[in-house]
Write an enzyme that holds these catalytic residues in place. Structure first.
Site, PDB file in Angstrom:
ATOM      1  N   ARG A 243       0.670  -1.766   8.342  1.00  0.00           N
ATOM      2  CA  ARG A 243       1.619  -1.289   7.315  1.00  0.00           C
ATOM      3  C   ARG A 243       1.389  -3.166   6.659  1.00  0.00           C
ATOM      4  NH1 ARG A 243       3.326   4.732   6.488  1.00  0.00           N
ATOM      5  NH2 ARG A 243       2.259   5.203   5.577  1.00  0.00           N
ATOM      6  N   GLU A 364      -2.038   2.433   1.934  1.00  0.00           N
ATOM      7  CA  GLU A 364      -1.123   3.007   2.702  1.00  0.00           C
ATOM      8  C   GLU A 364       0.227   3.180   2.730  1.00  0.00           C
ATOM      9  OE1 GLU A 364      -2.010  -0.072   6.043  1.00  0.00           O
ATOM     10  OE2 GLU A 364      -3.996  -0.835   4.855  1.00  0.00           O
TER      11      GLU A 364
HETATM   12  C1  LIG Z   1      -8.218   0.677  -4.532  1.00  0.00           C
HETATM   13  C2  LIG Z   1      -7.513   1.802  -3.679  1.00  0.00           C
HETATM   14  C3  LIG Z   1      -7.189   1.342  -1.891  1.00  0.00           C
HETATM   15  C4  LIG Z   1      -6.886   2.758  -1.451  1.00  0.00           C
HETATM   16  N1  LIG Z   1      -7.937   2.466  -0.145  1.00  0.00           N
HETATM   17  C5  LIG Z   1      -7.878   4.148   0.941  1.00  0.00           C
HETATM   18  C6  LIG Z   1      -8.450   3.916   2.174  1.00  0.00           C
HETATM   19  O1  LIG Z   1      -9.278   3.020   2.695  1.00  0.00           O
HETATM   20  N2  LIG Z   1      -7.946   4.965   2.469  1.00  0.00           N
HETATM   21  C7  LIG Z   1      -7.718   6.136   2.113  1.00  0.00           C
HETATM   22  O2  LIG Z   1      -7.542   6.967   2.868  1.00  0.00           O
HETATM   23  N3  LIG Z   1      -6.441   6.249   0.968  1.00  0.00           N
HETATM   24  C8  LIG Z   1      -6.864   4.545   0.467  1.00  0.00           C
HETATM   25  N4  LIG Z   1      -6.388   4.491  -1.062  1.00  0.00           N
HETATM   26  C9  LIG Z   1      -5.951   6.389  -1.472  1.00  0.00           C
HETATM   27  C10 LIG Z   1      -4.272   5.236  -1.044  1.00  0.00           C
HETATM   28  O3  LIG Z   1      -3.286   5.553  -0.230  1.00  0.00           O
HETATM   29  C11 LIG Z   1      -3.325   6.768  -2.284  1.00  0.00           C
HETATM   30  O4  LIG Z   1      -3.764   6.505  -3.292  1.00  0.00           O
HETATM   31  C12 LIG Z   1      -2.053   6.558  -1.984  1.00  0.00           C
HETATM   32  O5  LIG Z   1      -1.178   6.874  -0.576  1.00  0.00           O
HETATM   33  C13 LIG Z   1      -1.233   7.453  -2.821  1.00  0.00           C
HETATM   34  O6  LIG Z   1      -2.110   8.805  -2.953  1.00  0.00           O
HETATM   35  P1  LIG Z   1      -2.324   9.762  -4.440  1.00  0.00           P
HETATM   36  O7  LIG Z   1      -3.170   8.545  -4.773  1.00  0.00           O
HETATM   37  O8  LIG Z   1      -3.049  10.755  -4.436  1.00  0.00           O
HETATM   38  O9  LIG Z   1      -1.016   9.768  -5.428  1.00  0.00           O
HETATM   39  P2  LIG Z   1      -0.031  11.067  -4.936  1.00  0.00           P
HETATM   40  O10 LIG Z   1       0.286  11.334  -3.848  1.00  0.00           O
HETATM   41  O11 LIG Z   1      -0.220  11.794  -5.872  1.00  0.00           O
HETATM   42  O12 LIG Z   1       1.117  10.464  -5.646  1.00  0.00           O
HETATM   43  C14 LIG Z   1       1.454  10.571  -6.864  1.00  0.00           C
HETATM   44  C15 LIG Z   1       3.249  10.037  -6.729  1.00  0.00           C
HETATM   45  O13 LIG Z   1       3.922  11.020  -6.973  1.00  0.00           O
HETATM   46  C16 LIG Z   1       5.032   9.643  -5.900  1.00  0.00           C
HETATM   47  N5  LIG Z   1       5.522  11.403  -4.711  1.00  0.00           N
HETATM   48  C17 LIG Z   1       4.297  12.554  -4.678  1.00  0.00           C
HETATM   49  N6  LIG Z   1       5.179  12.429  -2.997  1.00  0.00           N
HETATM   50  C18 LIG Z   1       5.936  12.321  -2.651  1.00  0.00           C
HETATM   51  C19 LIG Z   1       7.233  12.610  -2.685  1.00  0.00           C
HETATM   52  N7  LIG Z   1       7.452  13.772  -1.680  1.00  0.00           N
HETATM   53  N8  LIG Z   1       8.717  12.432  -2.861  1.00  0.00           N
HETATM   54  C20 LIG Z   1       9.015  10.899  -3.797  1.00  0.00           C
HETATM   55  N9  LIG Z   1       7.564  10.623  -4.557  1.00  0.00           N
HETATM   56  C21 LIG Z   1       6.705  11.165  -3.815  1.00  0.00           C
HETATM   57  C22 LIG Z   1       4.334   8.986  -4.846  1.00  0.00           C
HETATM   58  O14 LIG Z   1       4.713   7.953  -4.712  1.00  0.00           O
HETATM   59  C23 LIG Z   1       3.567   8.777  -6.352  1.00  0.00           C
HETATM   60  O15 LIG Z   1       4.074   7.838  -7.316  1.00  0.00           O
HETATM   61  C24 LIG Z   1      -6.145   3.814  -2.035  1.00  0.00           C
HETATM   62  C25 LIG Z   1      -5.284   4.199  -3.280  1.00  0.00           C
HETATM   63  C26 LIG Z   1      -6.335   3.050  -4.256  1.00  0.00           C
HETATM   64  C27 LIG Z   1      -5.874   3.180  -5.094  1.00  0.00           C
END
Ligand SMILES: Cc1cc2nc3c(=O)[nH]c(=O)nc-3n(C[C@H](O)[C@H](O)[C@H](O)COP(=O)(O)OP(=O)(O)OC[C@H]3O[C@@H](n4cnc5c(N)ncnc54)[C@H](O)[C@@H]3O)c2cc1C
Length: 380
Positions: A243, A364
């Site tokens: 991070r 991340e």
């Molecule tokens: C360009 C890009 C590159 C990436 N690269 C990688 C990679 O190399 N490897 C990998 O494993 N992943 C990767 N990711 C995935 C990334 O880490 C996830 O998109 C991220 O962790 C959020 O997950 P999600 O998109 O499913 O959102 P969600 O988990 O569905 O979240 C949606 C919203 O709800 C909020 N939220 C969820 N739970 C809570 C809570 N308990 N309290 C408050 N708010 C909450 C989130 O903060 C967000 O605002 C990548 C994503 C992108 C867009």
């Protein structure tokens, strides 16, 4: 510039990276963003200059750079091109599970080609239904003799389909929650590995973000990292260590936006004088610079905690990533404001910087998740 404690060799290395970033990376940034094509030339440049070797110990072909030097390198590259900065950050992200939990045989096999930059790495945790809630993953790994059979898919994987080495997390025992998650080194040529959808994104356009699909994918049992059930711990320990790199990417983007805003405000004349003569603009620049310096202190501080071998740095890692990425979003937004209508145009890099900054608040672990990490530490 925040205080840093680099060795003389590492200071020289960062100085060299600063020059390379200015002379070789900066001129490519707009084109990479425009075409959205993976910048193989930048990958080669970073490999040739031993920049991709930084996260790896010398016994495995790397240059064993300090974490501080790594974050400074990501910062310098991202100052001009966030996609190029990400090449180093993801090489570290995808390799850290092996560095942390790999046995000697696994390290000897996988780390040297990653250190030379011949191979790229990826980290596969996220799935369509499990983002912030990583433990809700569905990908399964079933042991059959001397191999595991993986079924499922991973979503949004940076370097997905390009990386030879993929650190993949899957359930070996779905009944026991996070203790049932295991980590595997999966090569992209293993039978049953395929690449699905390639995402069209808002920013970091040259970085490939892909879906990885495992259909009866055969992974040798010797590619299990650590023991069965260690996966979640490996995944979280990796993110704690990487991070700060995303904080550094955000920091670099913000610094690039401030550099642009300062030079533009000195040149742009309105009402018969440079816009920088207005206190309203000066106050914006001062706030931007202060947020950047605070970000830098947080990012460098946690990097140095890691270098000192401190164990309890998870909260600081979350703070650095969260603060620097929120700051980058604000600073890039302000840079556009200072450039006025020109800031909104693709002719200037300010709008690209804002699009690139946005991802640092999301990947991340979103900044909401960073706040949970920090609050949990405070309240335990
Ligand atoms: C360009 C890009 C590159 C990436 N690269 C990688 C990679 O190399 N490897 C990998 O494993 N992943 C990767 N990711 C995935 C990334 O880490 C996830 O998109 C991220 O962790 C959020 O997950 P999600 O998109 O499913 O959102 P969600 O988990 O569905 O979240 C949606 C919203 O709800 C909020 N939220 C969820 N739970 C809570 C809570 N308990 N309290 C408050 N708010 C909450 C989130 O903060 C967000 O605002 C990548 C994503 C992108 C867009």
């Amino acid at each position: 510039m925040a205080v840093s404690h680099l060795s003389e060799d590492e200071q020289a290395l960062i100085e060299a990276i600063r020059e390379i970033a200015l002379e070789r990376v900066a001129p490519r940034a707009a084109e990479i963003d425009h075409t959205g094509e993976f910048p193989w030339d930048m990958k080669e440049l970073l490999a040739q200059q031993d920049i991709l070797a930084m996260p790896f110990p010398s016994e495995y072909g790397g240059i064993g750079a300090s974490e501080l030097a790594i974050v400074m390198a990501i910062e310098e590259l991202s100052r001009h091109c966030a996609t190029t900065g990400l090449l180093l950050a993801v090489q570290q992200l995808g390799s850290t599970p092996i560095l942390l939990a790999g046995n000697e045989k696994q390290k000897r096999k996988y780390l040297p080609p990653l250190a030379s930059g011949e191979w790229m790495a990826a980290y596969g945790l996220t799935e369509a239904g499990s983002g912030s809630d990583a433990a809700a993953m569905r990908t399964v790994a079933v042991r059959e003799g001397d191999r595991y059979i993986l079924n499922g898919s991973k979503r949004f994987i940076t370097n997905g389909g390009l990386a030879q080495v993929n650190s993949i997390f899957a359930l070996t025992d779905p009944k026991i929650g996070t203790r049932g998650i295991s980590a595997f080194i999966v090569e992209k040529d293993f039978p049953g590995f395929s690449v699905g959808r390639i995402e069209d994104k808002m920013g970091i356009k040259g970085s490939q973000t892909a879906e990885l699909i495992f259909t009866d994918c055969e992974v040798p049992a010797e590619n299990l990292l650590g023991r069965e059930g260690d996966g979640f711990k490996i995944a979280m320990m990796t993110l704690d260590r990487t991070r700060p790199g995303i904080g550094a990417q955000a920091l670099g983007i913000a610094q690039g936006a401030l550099d642009l805003a300062v030079s533009y405000s000195k040149q742009r004349v309105q009402f018969g004088r440079p816009i920088a003569d207005n206190q309203g603009i000066q106050f914006m620049l001062a706030d931007m610079a202060t947020k950047i310096e605070a970000s830098r202190l947080l990012v460098y501080n946690v990097a140095e905690m890691i270098d000192r071998g401190e164990r309890d740095f998870s909260k600081y890692s979350a703070m650095a990533k969260m603060f620097a990425s929120d700051a980058a979003m604000e600073v890039t937004n302000d840079a556009i404001q200072i450039l006025g209508g020109y800031g909104y145009m693709k002719e200037y890099p300010a709008e690209r910087m804002m699009r690139d900054a946005k991802i640092t608040q999301i990947y991340e672990g979103t900044n909401q998740i960073q706040r949970l990490v920090i609050a949990r530490d405070l309240l335990e």
